[in-house]
Design a protein around this motif. Structure first.
Motif, short mmCIF file in Angstrom:
data_model
loop_
_atom_site.label_atom_id
_atom_site.label_comp_id
_atom_site.label_asym_id
_atom_site.label_seq_id
_atom_site.Cartn_x
_atom_site.Cartn_y
_atom_site.Cartn_z
N ILE A 17 11.78 18.47 -41.51
CA ILE A 17 12.92 17.68 -41.06
C ILE A 17 12.41 16.32 -40.58
N VAL A 18 13.32 15.40 -40.38
CA VAL A 18 12.98 14.13 -39.75
C VAL A 18 13.89 13.98 -38.54
N ILE A 19 13.27 13.73 -37.38
CA ILE A 19 14.01 13.46 -36.15
C ILE A 19 13.80 12.00 -35.80
N GLU A 20 14.90 11.28 -35.63
CA GLU A 20 14.81 9.87 -35.24
C GLU A 20 15.06 9.77 -33.74
N THR A 21 14.08 9.21 -33.02
CA THR A 21 14.20 9.08 -31.57
C THR A 21 15.06 7.89 -31.21
N ALA A 22 15.40 7.79 -29.92
CA ALA A 22 16.23 6.68 -29.43
C ALA A 22 15.54 5.34 -29.69
N GLY A 23 14.21 5.34 -29.73
CA GLY A 23 13.45 4.11 -29.98
C GLY A 23 13.40 3.72 -31.44
N GLY A 24 14.00 4.54 -32.32
CA GLY A 24 14.03 4.21 -33.74
C GLY A 24 12.87 4.75 -34.55
N VAL A 25 12.01 5.57 -33.93
CA VAL A 25 10.87 6.16 -34.66
C VAL A 25 11.31 7.48 -35.27
N GLY A 26 11.00 7.67 -36.56
CA GLY A 26 11.33 8.92 -37.24
C GLY A 26 10.11 9.79 -37.37
N TYR A 27 10.17 10.99 -36.84
CA TYR A 27 9.05 11.94 -36.91
C TYR A 27 9.34 12.98 -37.99
N GLU A 28 8.45 13.11 -38.97
CA GLU A 28 8.56 14.18 -39.95
C GLU A 28 7.89 15.41 -39.36
N ILE A 29 8.63 16.50 -39.29
CA ILE A 29 8.15 17.70 -38.62
C ILE A 29 8.30 18.89 -39.55
N ILE A 30 7.22 19.65 -39.72
CA ILE A 30 7.24 20.87 -40.52
C ILE A 30 7.69 22.01 -39.61
N VAL A 31 8.67 22.78 -40.05
CA VAL A 31 9.24 23.83 -39.20
C VAL A 31 9.28 25.17 -39.92
N PRO A 32 9.20 26.29 -39.17
CA PRO A 32 9.37 27.61 -39.79
C PRO A 32 10.82 27.80 -40.24
N LEU A 33 11.02 28.76 -41.10
CA LEU A 33 12.33 29.05 -41.66
C LEU A 33 13.38 29.34 -40.58
N GLY A 34 13.00 30.11 -39.58
CA GLY A 34 13.95 30.45 -38.51
C GLY A 34 14.45 29.22 -37.76
N VAL A 35 13.56 28.26 -37.54
CA VAL A 35 13.95 27.02 -36.86
C VAL A 35 14.92 26.25 -37.75
N MET A 36 14.60 26.16 -39.04
CA MET A 36 15.45 25.44 -39.99
C MET A 36 16.88 26.03 -39.98
N GLU A 37 16.97 27.36 -39.95
CA GLU A 37 18.28 28.02 -39.97
C GLU A 37 19.08 27.75 -38.70
N ARG A 38 18.39 27.60 -37.56
CA ARG A 38 19.10 27.41 -36.28
C ARG A 38 19.42 25.95 -35.98
N LEU A 39 18.90 25.02 -36.76
CA LEU A 39 19.14 23.61 -36.49
C LEU A 39 20.61 23.24 -36.69
N SER A 40 21.05 22.30 -35.90
CA SER A 40 22.41 21.81 -36.05
C SER A 40 22.52 20.90 -37.28
N ALA A 41 23.68 20.37 -37.51
CA ALA A 41 23.92 19.53 -38.68
C ALA A 41 23.21 18.18 -38.55
N VAL A 42 22.93 17.54 -39.68
CA VAL A 42 22.32 16.22 -39.69
C VAL A 42 23.20 15.28 -38.88
N GLY A 43 22.56 14.46 -38.04
CA GLY A 43 23.27 13.52 -37.19
C GLY A 43 23.45 14.01 -35.76
N MET A 44 23.20 15.30 -35.54
CA MET A 44 23.34 15.88 -34.20
C MET A 44 22.02 15.75 -33.43
N ASP A 45 22.11 15.83 -32.09
CA ASP A 45 20.91 15.77 -31.26
C ASP A 45 20.13 17.08 -31.35
N VAL A 46 18.82 16.96 -31.31
CA VAL A 46 17.94 18.13 -31.40
C VAL A 46 16.67 17.88 -30.59
#
Length: 195
Positions: A17-46
């Protein structure tokens, strides 16, 4: 070290996934399947607990739902010859509580069913970590009834991948489904065939 990342979920792909912080930095993060399934929709805070792995060929950031998942990942990757790819595979296929139980009970068959883990690696993991995972066996998770293991094996014999079969069985259990093997297999097959 980057202990956690908080921001808006910018994108999701197969295992990252990519998480964009308030400072505008996007972090590419590799996640396990269970985390991917529990994530909220794109555009939501995480917010994810993270582990930065630095290797000769690059830096990779791995993300987890909570501190327990991150510590379990660290414990797995502390074993010689077990890298982050195997750590993520174990978390994806088994999760924390089930993975820790498999290590403690030295369940080589279940460990070696994880993609990327052969019998020798499974034996090494069980030998080195069997006594060091007690603190994870009580991690919050869906209680796995005896029928679930048999249902998982039946689905694997039908040709489903361990992670896919496990996910379907967990979904049935989470929906307060029957925990008898036959009923679990039937309900899991319904889920798997409608995807």
């Amino acid at each position: 070290m980057i202990a956690h990342v908080r921001g808006k979920l910018a994108s999701k792909s197969a295992d990252r996934i990519v998480i964009e912080t308030a400072g505008g930095v996007g972090y590419e993060i590799i996640v396990p399947l269970g985390v991917m399934e529990r994530l909220s929709a794109v555009g939501m805070d995480v917010t994810l607990a993270t582990e930065l792995v630095v290797r000769e060929d690059g830096w990779s950031l791995y993300g987890f739902s909570d501190e327990s998942e991150r510590r379990f990942f660290q414990r797995l990757t502390s074993v010689a010859g077990v890298g982050p790819r195997i750590g993520i595979a174990v978390l994806s296929a088994l999760g924390v509580a089930r993975g820790a139980r498999a290590l403690r009970e030295k369940n080589i068959a279940l460990l070696s069913s994880v993609s990327g883990i052969g019998r020798k690696t499974a034996e090494r993991l069980a030998l080195e970590l069997g006594e060091k995972v007690e603190d994870f066996t009580d991690a919050p998770a869906i209680a796995v009834p005896a029928g679930a293991e048999a249902a998982l094996k039946a689905l694997e014999r039908l040709g489903y991948a361990t992670a896919e079969a496990d996910r379907a069985v967990r979904q049935v259990l989470a929906g307060n489904g029957d925990d008898e093997t036959e009923a679990l297999v039937r309900r899991a097959l319904q889920l798997l065939t409608t995807r």
